[in-house]
Design a protein around this motif. Structure first.
Motif, PDB file in Angstrom:
ATOM      1  N   VAL A  97     -10.098   1.436  -3.289  1.00  0.00           N
ATOM      2  CA  VAL A  97     -10.436   0.813  -2.012  1.00  0.00           C
ATOM      3  C   VAL A  97      -9.544   1.388  -0.916  1.00  0.00           C
ATOM      4  O   VAL A  97      -8.308   1.343  -1.013  1.00  0.00           O
ATOM      5  CB  VAL A  97     -10.244  -0.717  -2.072  1.00  0.00           C
ATOM      6  N   GLU A  98     -10.175   1.942   0.134  1.00  0.00           N
ATOM      7  CA  GLU A  98      -9.396   2.446   1.259  1.00  0.00           C
ATOM      8  C   GLU A  98      -8.904   1.276   2.105  1.00  0.00           C
ATOM      9  O   GLU A  98      -9.655   0.321   2.369  1.00  0.00           O
ATOM     10  CB  GLU A  98     -10.230   3.395   2.117  1.00  0.00           C
ATOM     11  N   VAL A  99      -7.647   1.341   2.541  1.00  0.00           N
ATOM     12  CA  VAL A  99      -7.051   0.248   3.332  1.00  0.00           C
ATOM     13  C   VAL A  99      -6.477   0.816   4.624  1.00  0.00           C
ATOM     14  O   VAL A  99      -5.963   1.935   4.655  1.00  0.00           O
ATOM     15  CB  VAL A  99      -5.957  -0.494   2.532  1.00  0.00           C
ATOM     16  N   LYS A 100      -6.563   0.022   5.695  1.00  0.00           N
ATOM     17  CA  LYS A 100      -6.156   0.477   7.019  1.00  0.00           C
ATOM     18  C   LYS A 100      -4.827  -0.103   7.488  1.00  0.00           C
ATOM     19  O   LYS A 100      -4.270   0.350   8.496  1.00  0.00           O
ATOM     20  CB  LYS A 100      -7.241   0.113   8.047  1.00  0.00           C
ATOM     21  N   SER A 101      -4.318  -1.128   6.793  1.00  0.00           N
ATOM     22  CA  SER A 101      -3.052  -1.747   7.206  1.00  0.00           C
ATOM     23  C   SER A 101      -2.364  -2.349   5.995  1.00  0.00           C
ATOM     24  O   SER A 101      -2.992  -2.561   4.945  1.00  0.00           O
ATOM     25  CB  SER A 101      -3.299  -2.835   8.251  1.00  0.00           C
ATOM     26  N   SER A 102      -1.079  -2.637   6.132  1.00  0.00           N
ATOM     27  CA  SER A 102      -0.329  -3.237   5.023  1.00  0.00           C
ATOM     28  C   SER A 102      -0.850  -4.633   4.712  1.00  0.00           C
ATOM     29  O   SER A 102      -0.925  -5.024   3.537  1.00  0.00           O
ATOM     30  CB  SER A 102       1.167  -3.277   5.361  1.00  0.00           C
ATOM     31  N   ASP A 103      -1.237  -5.385   5.755  1.00  0.00           N
ATOM     32  CA  ASP A 103      -1.770  -6.737   5.527  1.00  0.00           C
ATOM     33  C   ASP A 103      -3.075  -6.691   4.744  1.00  0.00           C
ATOM     34  O   ASP A 103      -3.277  -7.475   3.802  1.00  0.00           O
ATOM     35  CB  ASP A 103      -2.000  -7.455   6.870  1.00  0.00           C
ATOM     36  N   GLU A 104      -3.962  -5.754   5.122  1.00  0.00           N
ATOM     37  CA  GLU A 104      -5.238  -5.623   4.413  1.00  0.00           C
ATOM     38  C   GLU A 104      -4.999  -5.225   2.961  1.00  0.00           C
ATOM     39  O   GLU A 104      -5.617  -5.761   2.036  1.00  0.00           O
ATOM     40  CB  GLU A 104      -6.115  -4.582   5.104  1.00  0.00           C
ATOM     41  N   CYS A 105      -4.078  -4.295   2.756  1.00  0.00           N
ATOM     42  CA  CYS A 105      -3.767  -3.829   1.400  1.00  0.00           C
ATOM     43  C   CYS A 105      -3.252  -4.974   0.533  1.00  0.00           C
ATOM     44  O   CYS A 105      -3.692  -5.154  -0.609  1.00  0.00           O
ATOM     45  CB  CYS A 105      -2.737  -2.716   1.469  1.00  0.00           C
ATOM     46  N   MET A 106      -2.337  -5.780   1.071  1.00  0.00           N
ATOM     47  CA  MET A 106      -1.770  -6.880   0.297  1.00  0.00           C
ATOM     48  C   MET A 106      -2.810  -7.963   0.008  1.00  0.00           C
ATOM     49  O   MET A 106      -2.809  -8.557  -1.075  1.00  0.00           O
ATOM     50  CB  MET A 106      -0.571  -7.492   1.019  1.00  0.00           C
ATOM     51  N   GLU A 107      -3.710  -8.215   0.945  1.00  0.00           N
ATOM     52  CA  GLU A 107      -4.758  -9.208   0.715  1.00  0.00           C
ATOM     53  C   GLU A 107      -5.666  -8.778  -0.432  1.00  0.00           C
ATOM     54  O   GLU A 107      -6.029  -9.580  -1.299  1.00  0.00           O
ATOM     55  CB  GLU A 107      -5.591  -9.414   1.994  1.00  0.00           C
ATOM     56  N   ILE A 108      -6.023  -7.496  -0.441  1.00  0.00           N
ATOM     57  CA  ILE A 108      -6.882  -6.969  -1.511  1.00  0.00           C
ATOM     58  C   ILE A 108      -6.170  -7.046  -2.855  1.00  0.00           C
ATOM     59  O   ILE A 108      -6.746  -7.474  -3.868  1.00  0.00           O
ATOM     60  CB  ILE A 108      -7.299  -5.520  -1.181  1.00  0.00           C
ATOM     61  N   LEU A 109      -4.901  -6.635  -2.879  1.00  0.00           N
ATOM     62  CA  LEU A 109      -4.150  -6.661  -4.134  1.00  0.00           C
ATOM     63  C   LEU A 109      -3.911  -8.094  -4.619  1.00  0.00           C
ATOM     64  O   LEU A 109      -3.950  -8.366  -5.816  1.00  0.00           O
ATOM     65  CB  LEU A 109      -2.823  -5.922  -3.967  1.00  0.00           C
ATOM     66  N   LYS A 110      -3.669  -9.012  -3.699  1.00  0.00           N
ATOM     67  CA  LYS A 110      -3.480 -10.425  -4.077  1.00  0.00           C
ATOM     68  C   LYS A 110      -4.735 -10.985  -4.738  1.00  0.00           C
ATOM     69  O   LYS A 110      -4.657 -11.692  -5.742  1.00  0.00           O
ATOM     70  CB  LYS A 110      -3.121 -11.264  -2.840  1.00  0.00           C
ATOM     71  N   CYS A 111      -5.893 -10.659  -4.143  1.00  0.00           N
ATOM     72  CA  CYS A 111      -7.162 -11.115  -4.734  1.00  0.00           C
ATOM     73  C   CYS A 111      -7.321 -10.557  -6.143  1.00  0.00           C
ATOM     74  O   CYS A 111      -7.799 -11.247  -7.051  1.00  0.00           O
ATOM     75  CB  CYS A 111      -8.337 -10.676  -3.856  1.00  0.00           C
TER      76      CYS A 111
END
Length: 394
Positions: free
Chosen positions: A163-177
């Protein structure tokens, strides 16, 4: 290409308040030595963090490794230790007290965004993430509904969702899920014991132009939170938990076996990376193309002395593993780039085009070398002419 040893750090878990047991270890942070009080055996680490060490201190130690990943070299950080020793706290932490993973993600995005602003249009980057778990020797994709997947030996991420991510917040949300689907269970040793190995990977792709050449770098940062080893004499688990523990221990024993094979090779030996899913995924991180730091998390309570000794033995062994980390940079000449503009996608991937592009690139590089040699020859001729004129004067 220089080899370097795997870097090994020990982090001591605070004594449990529920037990009156004393400590089974003595630490000397200056010499980075841990002594087991039961037999006075000493273990030398690259760094020892005592019980009061903060998350900031731990992250500060691994920052240089993360910086090398930003600059195009593969890196791996993984936590090893007995169940309940603080591995997940070290790697993930909490919303209030972040561990290595969220801090690393934030650091990478800050660094690449700053570089992009500094170079304007001459620097681009893309970051994508994958998340896998190994549960009872089966691999599951945490970013794709926890679907069971196979790991090809040729490319361990081939079947994983990226999954391509554009920000650290987006990346962490995806990984948390994704991590919410990880197998955990309340055991007699730990209320939220991880029953699987979690492997989170960031892939960084950067590109910039210099002297009419395109420079591309592709590097990966593997961040691994291993499930903890368990001793049945200190547990009172149910049948399912015992089955899980058996698979975890088997996987970790195979990891130890692979490490011993790497540091004590025999003639015509093939390292048994394929013996477990975990060692297949970590094969580049142990004896391969990666900078690697292992954080061994240690119980200091006396009742865990046997498991602590086993963890420290693992630490000493893995410290002897040597890796060869190579810069992952690909340089494309302007001639190749010009040719690529005229290729359709289908033709570009054909064998004819691949051979043509390769030949053009080779000729371009040869042309660059000839230009350098010609410049050197002209310089020599100028010096020779000056010497001759000087001699004529006399």
């Amino acid at each position: 290409m220089a080899q370097e040893n795997v870097n090994v750090v020990a982090r001591i878990r605070p004594l449990s308040n529920e037990s009156n047991d004393g400590t089974c270890i003595e630490t000397d942070p200056i010499s980075s030595t841990i002594t087991l009080t039961t037999n006075q055996k000493q273990f030398n680490m690259d760094k020892v963090f005592e019980q009061n060490a903060t998350q900031e201190e731990i992250f500060g130690y691994v920052q240089p490794l993360i910086a090398t990943v930003i600059n195009g070299i593969h890196g791996t950080i993984f936590a090893y230790g007995q169940t309940g020793s603080g591995k997940t706290h070290t790697m993930i932490g909490s919303d209030e007290n972040h561990g290595i993973i969220p801090r690393a993600i934030e650091m990478i995005f800050i660094a690449l965004n700053e570089e992009s602003e500094k170079r304007n249009d001459n620097f681009k980057f893309k970051i994508s993430c994958t998340a896998l778990q190994i549960y009872c020797e089966k691999t599951y994709d945490l970013l794709n509904g926890n679907e069971k997947i196979e790991i090809p030996i040729s490319d361990i991420f081939k079947n994983a969702k990226e999954v391509e991510v554009k920000s650290s917040d987006e990346c962490m949300e995806i990984l948390k899920c994704g991590l919410e689907q990880r197998k955990v269970s309340g055991t007699s040793m730990n209320e939220t014991s991880s029953r699987s190995h979690a492997i989170l990977t960031l892939t960084l792709k950067t590109e910039y132009f210099k002297e009419n050449k395109k420079h591309e770098r592709i590097s990966r940062l593997n961040m691994v939170d291993l499930a903890g080893s368990e001793s049945r004499k200190h547990t009172n688990n149910n049948k399912t938990q015992n089955f899980e523990a058996s698979n975890i221990n088997k996987s970790l024993l195979t990891l130890g076996k692979v490490i011993r094979e790497i540091i004590n090779p025999t003639q015509n030996q093939v390292i048994s990376y394929r013996s477990s899913k975990l060692t297949m995924i970590l094969r580049d991180s142990l004896g391969g193309n990666s900078k690697t730091t292992v954080i061994v998390n240690i119980h200091s309570n006396s009742k865990h002395a046997t498991e602590t000794s086993s963890t420290l033995d693992f630490a000493v062994n893995v410290k002897n593993v040597k890796n060869t980390a190579i810069l992952q940079e690909f340089i494309t000449s302007k001639e190749t780039l010009a040719l690529m503009q005229y290729c359709t996608p289908a033709f570009f991937h054909s064998q004819i085009c691949i051979k043509t592009v390769t030949e053009v690139q080779r000729l371009g590089e040869e042309n660059d070398k000839l230009k350098i040699e010609l410049a050197k020859e002209k310089k020599i001729n100028r010096i020779t002419n000056k010497v001759c004129k000087f001699r004529l004067l006399f």
